[in-house]
Each structure stands twice: as structure tokens, then as C-alpha cells.
Design an enzyme around this catalytic site. Structure first.
Site, mmCIF file in Angstrom:
data_model
loop_
_atom_site.group_PDB
_atom_site.id
_atom_site.type_symbol
_atom_site.label_atom_id
_atom_site.label_comp_id
_atom_site.label_asym_id
_atom_site.label_seq_id
_atom_site.Cartn_x
_atom_site.Cartn_y
_atom_site.Cartn_z
ATOM 1 N N SER A 146 0.810 -1.217 0.000
ATOM 2 C CA SER A 146 0.000 0.000 0.000
ATOM 3 C C SER A 146 0.845 1.270 0.000
ATOM 4 C CB SER A 146 -0.943 0.010 1.210
ATOM 5 O OG SER A 146 -1.811 -1.093 1.174
ATOM 6 N N HIS A 192 0.728 4.605 4.349
ATOM 7 C CA HIS A 192 0.100 5.269 3.202
ATOM 8 C C HIS A 192 0.648 6.694 3.051
ATOM 9 C CE1 HIS A 192 -3.720 2.534 3.590
ATOM 10 N NE2 HIS A 192 -2.609 1.851 3.364
#
Length: 247
Positions: A146, A192
Site C-alpha cells: 500500500s 500510506h
């Protein structure tokens, strides 16, 4: 059509001018090799996670407490996923919809650097925001691509703007996915954020570098990001070690 000399055709192709994208990537007619390779490595790694009963995951997952002694985990964690197929399917789909375009626009070398450094940025972001040795997150292992995917989101946003394309869908996609990480448990939003910051930094350098200094700016920006990630990690661990001595 007549008979053509194979060597003559090969020589003519070699002498033909190389076609480049607006951002300097070499125009290629074949498949996105780097994107396919990354997807393949993630899938193979995920299968190894399943068949080894967690051994493969434990060897390569990243957690702040172990990253100082085994720094390779900063990167290897990006090729691991949870055992649920939803995790890897989402990340590989995101890679599939962004990777080929970026690989074509930037070229294989810069795209590879972008992906790997965004993956590192995800781990470093988690390290910086974990809260130190007194926090639970310091000992919580994290896995997933991610961080790298968010780096691609950040880079493609700037590449689309630089090439005159509509980037609103990417802005919405970033916002939705970042919000999911904030409001749902078990998602490392810190990774992230770290990947996104690296992707925006490299995306800006790669997309907006002057044509005549494109190589210099691209290499320089890549080196600066590497140094910044290493320095941030070193300072964080130095502070944690100092805390351990004082405790």
C-alpha cells in the site's frame, strides 16, 4: 513485398531515432515488464506466505523494533500481504491501473526507483509515526504494497497534470483510500502517508524537470530521497536508543 535482408532490417531499426514520451520515457511496444515483474513477485511471495504457515511472513515483515537490526525488512514488507486475498487483489489492481502508464511515461528505471522508494517511504512513515518504544505500534508488524501504491497515486497525480490530463479521479481515489486507512482498524495509514509523500516528491522531480537537465534532476532527486529516508530512520532509532538508555 519482396525479400528483405534480416541484418539490414535490424541495422535500420537500430539506427532509427528513439521515440520518447513527453517526460522522457522510451516508447516501447511490448508489455509493462517492471509492472508485471512486481505483480509476479508479490503473488509468489503471497503464495509462500500461505504454504509456509507464517514463516515467510515472520522473516520479512516490518516492525519498527526489528527494522534497526534487519533493515532489509523496510523493503521486503512491501512484497507481503495479509492472508486474505482482498488485500493483495486491491493492491495489485491499483498497481495494474497506474503502473503501465507511469512505466511508459517515466521509463523503466525511474518507475522502478519510484516504486521501490515509495515502498521504503511507507515503512519509514510507519516508523516515524509509530510513537516510539513505549507505543504498541512499535512492535506491531506491518505488511503490504500500500505504501508503494500510494506513492504511485501521488506520482500519477503530478504526471497527469504535467501532461494536461484530468487528475480529479486520482485526487478522489487518494482521498477515499486515505480516509479508509484512518477510520478502519488494522490499516497502517502511516505507511500510506509515507509512500504518498515520497511519490509526490519524486513525481514532481520526474515530471517537471527541464528537458535539458532531466537526467541530472531525476538522479539528484532520487539520491536526495534515499538520503532523507535513511537519515530520518537513523535519527528515529537514535532517539529510541537514547530513550532506552535513560529508561
Amino acid at each position: 513485398m519482396g525479400v528483405q535482408c534480416v541484418d539490414c532490417v535490424r541495422d535500420a531499426a537500430r539506427q532509427a531515432p528513439t521515440q520518447r514520451t513527453a517526460l522522457g520515457g522510451k516508447v516501447r511496444g511490448g508489455p509493462p515488464v517492471v509492472t508485471f515483474t512486481i505483480i509476479g513477485l508479490c503473488v509468489v511471495s503471497w503464495l509462500l506466505q500461505l504454504v509456509t504457515g507464517g514463516t515467510w511472513t515472520n522473516m520479512l515483515a516490518f516492525a519498527p523494533w526489528v527494522g534497526e537490526l534487519q533493515p532489509y525488512r523496510f523493503l521486503t514488507a512491501a512484497f507481503l500481504h495479509s492472508t486474505s486475498p482482498v488485500h493483495i487483489l486491491f493492491n495489485m489492481y491499483a498497481l495494474w491501473i497506474t503502473g503501465p502508464f507511469l512505466e511508459q511515461q517515466l521509463g523503466r528505471l525511474r518507475f522502478t526507483a519510484l516504486y521501490l522508494l515509495s515502498a521504503l517511504g511507507g515503512s519509514v512513515g510507519y516508523l516515524l509515526l509509530a510513537g516510539g518504544p513505549t507505543a504498541e505500534a512499535w512492535y506491531q508488524p506491518v505488511v503490504g504494497a500500500s505504501g508503494a501504491v500510494f506513492g504511485l497515486f501521488g506520482a500519477i497525480l503530478l504526471v497527469l497534470r504535467r501532461t494536461g490530463r484530468n487528475a480529479m479521479q486520482i485526487v478522489v481515489l487518494i482521498g477515499i483510500n486515505f480516509a479508509i486507512g484512518l477510520f478502519f482498524p488494522g490499516i497502517a495509514w502511516q505507511a500510506h502517508l509515507g509512500g504518498l509523500v515520497v511519490g509526490l516528491a519524486l513525481g514532481a522531480a520526474y515530471a517537471y524537470a527541464p528537458r535539458e537537465r532531466r537526467t541530472l534532476v531525476s538522479v539528484g532527486a532520487t539520491v536526495v530521497v534515499v538520503v532523507a529516508l535513511v537519515a530520518a530512520s537513523w535519527l528515529t532509532y537514535a532517539a529510541a536508543d537514547q530513550f532506552g538508555h535513560l529508561a
